[in-house]
Scaffold this motif. Structure first.
Motif, PDB file in Angstrom:
ATOM      1  N   ALA A 316       1.365  -1.082  -0.008  1.00 51.64           N
ATOM      2  CA  ALA A 316       0.334  -0.108  -0.454  1.00 51.64           C
ATOM      3  C   ALA A 316       0.635   1.444   0.170  1.00 51.64           C
ATOM      4  CB  ALA A 316      -0.973  -0.434   1.155  1.00 51.64           C
ATOM      5  N   ARG A 317       2.006   1.643   1.017  1.00 52.69           N
ATOM      6  CA  ARG A 317       2.680   2.697   0.719  1.00 52.69           C
ATOM      7  C   ARG A 317       2.970   2.538  -0.284  1.00 52.69           C
ATOM      8  NH1 ARG A 317       5.132  -0.363   5.698  1.00 52.69           N
ATOM      9  NH2 ARG A 317       4.073   0.824   7.416  1.00 52.69           N
ATOM     10  N   GLU A 318       3.617   1.492  -1.728  1.00 50.41           N
ATOM     11  CA  GLU A 318       4.590   1.776  -2.587  1.00 50.41           C
ATOM     12  C   GLU A 318       3.286   2.273  -3.546  1.00 50.41           C
ATOM     13  OE1 GLU A 318       5.613  -1.941  -3.649  1.00 50.41           O
ATOM     14  OE2 GLU A 318       6.913  -2.663  -1.991  1.00 50.41           O
ATOM     15  N   ILE A 319       1.813   1.719  -3.344  1.00 48.07           N
ATOM     16  CA  ILE A 319       1.285   2.317  -4.653  1.00 48.07           C
ATOM     17  C   ILE A 319       0.615   3.591  -4.467  1.00 48.07           C
ATOM     18  CG2 ILE A 319      -1.352   1.854  -4.828  1.00 48.07           C
ATOM     19  CD1 ILE A 319      -1.070  -1.192  -3.828  1.00 48.07           C
ATOM     20  N   ILE A 320       0.588   3.897  -3.104  1.00 50.73           N
ATOM     21  CA  ILE A 320       0.140   5.703  -2.850  1.00 50.73           C
ATOM     22  C   ILE A 320       1.794   6.054  -2.884  1.00 50.73           C
ATOM     23  CG2 ILE A 320       0.265   6.299  -0.600  1.00 50.73           C
ATOM     24  CD1 ILE A 320      -1.312   4.163   0.512  1.00 50.73           C
ATOM     25  N   ALA A 321       2.912   5.804  -2.784  1.00 46.78           N
ATOM     26  CA  ALA A 321       4.191   6.861  -3.629  1.00 46.78           C
ATOM     27  C   ALA A 321       4.034   6.637  -5.084  1.00 46.78           C
ATOM     28  CB  ALA A 321       5.186   5.990  -2.958  1.00 46.78           C
ATOM     29  N   ALA A 322       3.188   5.737  -5.347  1.00 45.59           N
ATOM     30  CA  ALA A 322       3.237   5.825  -7.040  1.00 45.59           C
ATOM     31  C   ALA A 322       2.151   6.611  -7.622  1.00 45.59           C
ATOM     32  CB  ALA A 322       2.936   4.451  -7.772  1.00 45.59           C
ATOM     33  N   ASN A 323       0.620   7.079  -6.387  1.00 41.75           N
ATOM     34  CA  ASN A 323       0.176   7.790  -7.089  1.00 41.75           C
ATOM     35  C   ASN A 323       0.505   8.961  -6.422  1.00 41.75           C
ATOM     36  OD1 ASN A 323      -2.175   6.198  -8.413  1.00 41.75           O
ATOM     37  ND2 ASN A 323      -1.936   4.725  -6.887  1.00 41.75           N
ATOM     38  N   GLN A 324       1.617   9.069  -6.297  1.00 41.43           N
ATOM     39  CA  GLN A 324       2.664  10.681  -5.199  1.00 41.43           C
ATOM     40  C   GLN A 324       1.299  11.236  -4.328  1.00 41.43           C
ATOM     41  OE1 GLN A 324       2.031  13.106  -8.654  1.00 41.43           O
ATOM     42  NE2 GLN A 324       4.780  12.421  -9.395  1.00 41.43           N
ATOM     43  N   LEU A 325       1.213  10.135  -3.302  1.00 48.67           N
ATOM     44  CA  LEU A 325       0.286  10.397  -2.096  1.00 48.67           C
ATOM     45  C   LEU A 325       0.765  10.504  -0.909  1.00 48.67           C
ATOM     46  CD1 LEU A 325      -3.477  10.336  -3.361  1.00 48.67           C
ATOM     47  CD2 LEU A 325      -2.349  11.820  -2.615  1.00 48.67           C
ATOM     48  N   SER A 326       1.882  10.147  -0.929  1.00 46.13           N
ATOM     49  CA  SER A 326       2.888   9.481   0.812  1.00 46.13           C
ATOM     50  C   SER A 326       2.638  10.924   1.567  1.00 46.13           C
ATOM     51  CB  SER A 326       4.620   9.230   0.066  1.00 46.13           C
ATOM     52  OG  SER A 326       4.110   8.262  -1.147  1.00 46.13           O
ATOM     53  N   ASP A 327       2.804  12.394   0.695  1.00 46.05           N
ATOM     54  CA  ASP A 327       2.716  13.016   2.078  1.00 46.05           C
ATOM     55  C   ASP A 327       1.554  13.652   2.555  1.00 46.05           C
ATOM     56  OD1 ASP A 327       1.456  14.106  -0.641  1.00 46.05           O
ATOM     57  OD2 ASP A 327       2.139  16.317  -0.389  1.00 46.05           O
ATOM     58  N   ARG A 328       0.315  12.607   1.911  1.00 47.83           N
ATOM     59  CA  ARG A 328      -0.940  12.860   2.447  1.00 47.83           C
ATOM     60  C   ARG A 328      -1.609  11.216   2.970  1.00 47.83           C
ATOM     61  NH1 ARG A 328      -4.288  15.533  -2.010  1.00 47.83           N
ATOM     62  NH2 ARG A 328      -5.580  15.755   0.131  1.00 47.83           N
ATOM     63  N   ILE A 329      -1.174  10.667   2.707  1.00 50.02           N
ATOM     64  CA  ILE A 329      -0.782   9.463   3.545  1.00 50.02           C
ATOM     65  C   ILE A 329      -0.017   8.440   4.479  1.00 50.02           C
ATOM     66  CG2 ILE A 329      -2.281   7.120   3.011  1.00 50.02           C
ATOM     67  CD1 ILE A 329      -3.069   8.346   0.009  1.00 50.02           C
ATOM     68  N   SER A 330      -0.515   8.047   5.135  1.00 47.80           N
ATOM     69  CA  SER A 330       0.178   7.629   6.436  1.00 47.80           C
ATOM     70  C   SER A 330       0.102   5.968   6.964  1.00 47.80           C
ATOM     71  CB  SER A 330       0.303   7.748   8.021  1.00 47.80           C
ATOM     72  OG  SER A 330       1.341   9.239   7.931  1.00 47.80           O
ATOM     73  N   VAL A 331       0.807   4.989   6.455  1.00 45.25           N
ATOM     74  CA  VAL A 331       0.807   4.052   7.047  1.00 45.25           C
ATOM     75  C   VAL A 331       0.507   3.025   8.428  1.00 45.25           C
ATOM     76  CG1 VAL A 331       0.493   1.585   5.297  1.00 45.25           C
ATOM     77  CG2 VAL A 331       0.642   3.449   4.030  1.00 45.25           C
ATOM     78  N   LEU A 332      -0.479   2.768   8.543  1.00 41.77           N
ATOM     79  CA  LEU A 332       0.536   2.601  10.294  1.00 41.77           C
ATOM     80  C   LEU A 332      -0.229   1.201  10.188  1.00 41.77           C
ATOM     81  CD1 LEU A 332      -1.475   5.442  11.953  1.00 41.77           C
ATOM     82  CD2 LEU A 332       0.714   5.167  11.754  1.00 41.77           C
ATOM     83  N   GLU A 333       1.237   0.256  10.107  1.00 37.61           N
ATOM     84  CA  GLU A 333       1.133  -1.807  10.724  1.00 37.61           C
ATOM     85  C   GLU A 333       0.149  -1.820  11.427  1.00 37.61           C
ATOM     86  OE1 GLU A 333       4.087  -5.455   9.613  1.00 37.61           O
ATOM     87  OE2 GLU A 333       4.238  -3.126   9.119  1.00 37.61           O
ATOM     88  N   LYS A 334      -0.659  -1.794  11.880  1.00 35.61           N
ATOM     89  CA  LYS A 334      -1.609  -1.802  12.738  1.00 35.61           C
ATOM     90  C   LYS A 334      -2.291  -2.422  12.765  1.00 35.61           C
ATOM     91  CE  LYS A 334       1.629   0.651  16.857  1.00 35.61           C
ATOM     92  NZ  LYS A 334       1.147   1.465  18.083  1.00 35.61           N
ATOM     93  N   ARG A 335      -3.201  -3.072  13.961  1.00 34.07           N
ATOM     94  CA  ARG A 335      -4.567  -3.361  14.057  1.00 34.07           C
ATOM     95  C   ARG A 335      -4.837  -1.870  14.961  1.00 34.07           C
ATOM     96  NH1 ARG A 335      -6.422  -7.886  13.951  1.00 34.07           N
ATOM     97  NH2 ARG A 335      -5.509  -9.883  13.485  1.00 34.07           N
TER      98      ARG A 335
END
Length: 539
Positions: A316-335
């Motif tokens: 998901a981080r890679e997909i978000i980065a590929a869509n140039q949204l990493s600065d606005r979306i944080s992926v938290l690897e937790k429940r």
């Protein structure tokens, strides 16, 4: 992303969790470090690892992690051995066991080897590590319990005992049998009750403490060494094997869900209506990152999205980065139930988005998950998507489906007794692709759920399913209707084109005619995470 820690018998996980918030995994075996790298790990702590009957963690996969700038720490057991061997390449060794190997005081792998119980018993140690015995005997000498001569003989007896049989009672028994001073040995045995040293445990705690301290300064005190890991046939096979494992761990239904255009369009419309400029959005269940990206596109200031499966979170981080949204979306690897506002994300959410539903709506735990989120993770009056849902049951005619789960005569033999194992008579998961169900009733609502205030208890209902057309009643089928908001509704009706969900179906033991106006009484129950239904048998 939290540090990944491979832990087993060296330290109880409850104590480890109190020392460091991390993703704790079982003792490492070959390929596990590589999988963590592929899964997006940035810090890895290797404490325990399998050996002998299970291939051990490979040096090259640790080098691969280091080549990607990942901080890799080792201590106590397998971690101390690998840290000693790879220290010059940048692996960080911690603790006394590592020091003694690194400085040449210890050489044999059996110094850290023990026999232990399986995972079900918490990897409880069944023998004593030689490094612990050495530390314990040294403490006994320092405290005047035994002299140097007795210490040397006890260490020799322990070292000559196979690691699986190496326990203090066995060593003391050997000491008595070998003629060592019984008064001295008895004194040592009594002292052991409170005096024994668990060096592996101490080193494991030291590793966790070191990582915690390094986290506080952003690992600025740790040099990043990058080297090229040469491709080889065996290394390529290892990487291909990890890729295959990751594919196995990601359910195939993700693809059907992503290709469900109605689902995507419905959520997109509802998210556009709910999200306002400046909103903080929490998305539970990242998956591919689609809903998080929809929220960012709708104008959210920042989206925090949580995913507990490491390899999915990283993709998901890679997909978000590929869509140039990493600065606005944080992926938290937790429940989501492990998230802490102010720690994992800076402020509570204005908008809560999720799609943690299965074929029966509640089977993925949407009710307890949203109860927790609305209590702990969101602001008062947060906007919630989806808003509500209901479970429906309908009657159908489909001779082909009923026949598929019953047997009579095959090749001239009567095999009808095998029907004792048929799913007929109770609800079962079925894939209805390829079958045409003729609806015989209007949908009957079994249960309704409000997700903006999801406070529910287990319930049981008896509902009436009313016939609207004539036919042969072969069974009942359940589906949900999900109101993402007041105007955006999706369902997994068996009659919807493009539906990607399977269904719970209850086939009748004996099909019977149904005509308009006939009523089927159905008993339905749910316990907030599972759903069952069956027709009520006439008295």
């Amino acid at each position: 992303m939290r540090p990944v820690i491979f832990l087993g018998p060296s330290l109880e996980q409850s104590r480890a969790e109190a020392a460091l918030d991390a993703d704790y995994k079982p003792p490492a075996r070959q390929g596990d470090v590589l999988r963590s790298v592929v899964g997006g790990a940035t810090v890895i702590g290797l404490i325990d690892g399998f050996f002998e009957r299970v291939p051990s963690v490979w040096h090259k996969e640790i080098l691969f992690a280091l080549s990607h700038g990942i901080k890799v720490y080792g201590a106590a057991s397998m971690g101390a051995l690998r840290a000693c061997e790879l220290h010059s390449f940048g692996m960080i060794g911690v603790g006394e066991v590592f020091r003694r190997f690194h400085e040449g005081e210890l050489e044999d792998d059996d110094e850290v080897a023990i026999e232990h119980a399986p995972a079900e018993a918490g990897y409880m140690a069944l023998s004593e590590a030689m490094v612990n015995i050495r530390a314990t005997i040294a403490a006994a000498v320092a405290q005047g319990v035994i002299d140097n001569g007795a210490a040397t003989k006890l260490i020799a007896l322990a070292k000559n005992t196979h690691y699986k049989l190496r326990t203090y009672p066995a060593i003391i028994g050997e000491a008595h049998a070998s003629g060592l001073d019984s008064v001295c040995i008895d004194r040592f045995e009594k002292w052991l009750v409170d005096g024994r040293i668990d060096q592996k445990q101490a080193d494991a705690l030291a590793l966790l403490g070191t990582i915690a301290d390094d986290q506080k300064v952003g690992f600025k005190n740790r040099e990043t060494r990058r080297m090229k890991v040469e491709e080889s046939v065996s290394w390529k096979r290892a990487r291909d094997f990890v890729t295959a494992l990751n594919r196995r761990d990601v359910p195939r239904w993700h693809f059907a869900m992503l290709n469900d255009e109605l689902r995507a369009q419905t959520y997109d419309k509802a998210i556009r209506a709910a999200v306002r400029p400046g909103d903080v959005v929490l998305d539970i269940g990242t998956g591919s990152g689609l809903l998080a990206m929809l929220a960012a596109r709708a104008g959210a200031a920042h989206v925090y999205t949580c995913e507990s499966v490491g390899v999915i979170a990283q993709k998901a981080r890679e997909i978000i980065a590929a869509n140039q949204l990493s600065d606005r979306i944080s992926v938290l690897e937790k429940r989501s139930t492990d998230l802490v506002p102010g720690t994992d994300f800076p402020e509570k959410a204005d908008v809560l988005i999720s799609e943690i539903v299965d074929r029966n709506l509640i089977g993925e735990g949407i009710i307890p998950t949203l109860e927790h989120a609305l209590t702990v993770l969101t602001k008062p009056n947060a906007r919630v998507l989806p808003q509500s849902g209901r479970l429906c049951i309908g009657a159908f005619e489909c001779a082909e489906l009923h026949t598929a789960y019953n047997a009579s005569e095959v090749a001239g033999f009567d095999v009808s007794l095998f029907n004792e194992f048929s799913p007929c008579g109770s609800n079962s998961l079925m894939n209805l692709n390829g079958y045409t169900l003729n609806p015989l009733s209007e949908p009957a609502t079994a249960f309704e759920f409000c997700f903006t205030k999801p406070h529910f208890a287990a319930r049981e209902n008896t509902i009436a399913v009313n016939g609207i057309r004539a036919g042969v009643l072969h069974g009942l089928v359940a589906w949900f209707q999900l109101s993402v908001d007041d105007s955006c509704i999706i369902d997994n009706s068996p009659w919807r084109t493009g539906n990607h969900w399977s269904h719970e179906v209850c086939l009748l033991d004996m099909p019977r005619p149904l005509k308009p106006g006939d009523t089927i009484q159905v008993k339905a129950t749910h316990d907030m995470t599972s759903f069952q239904f069956e027709p009520v048998k006439p008295d």
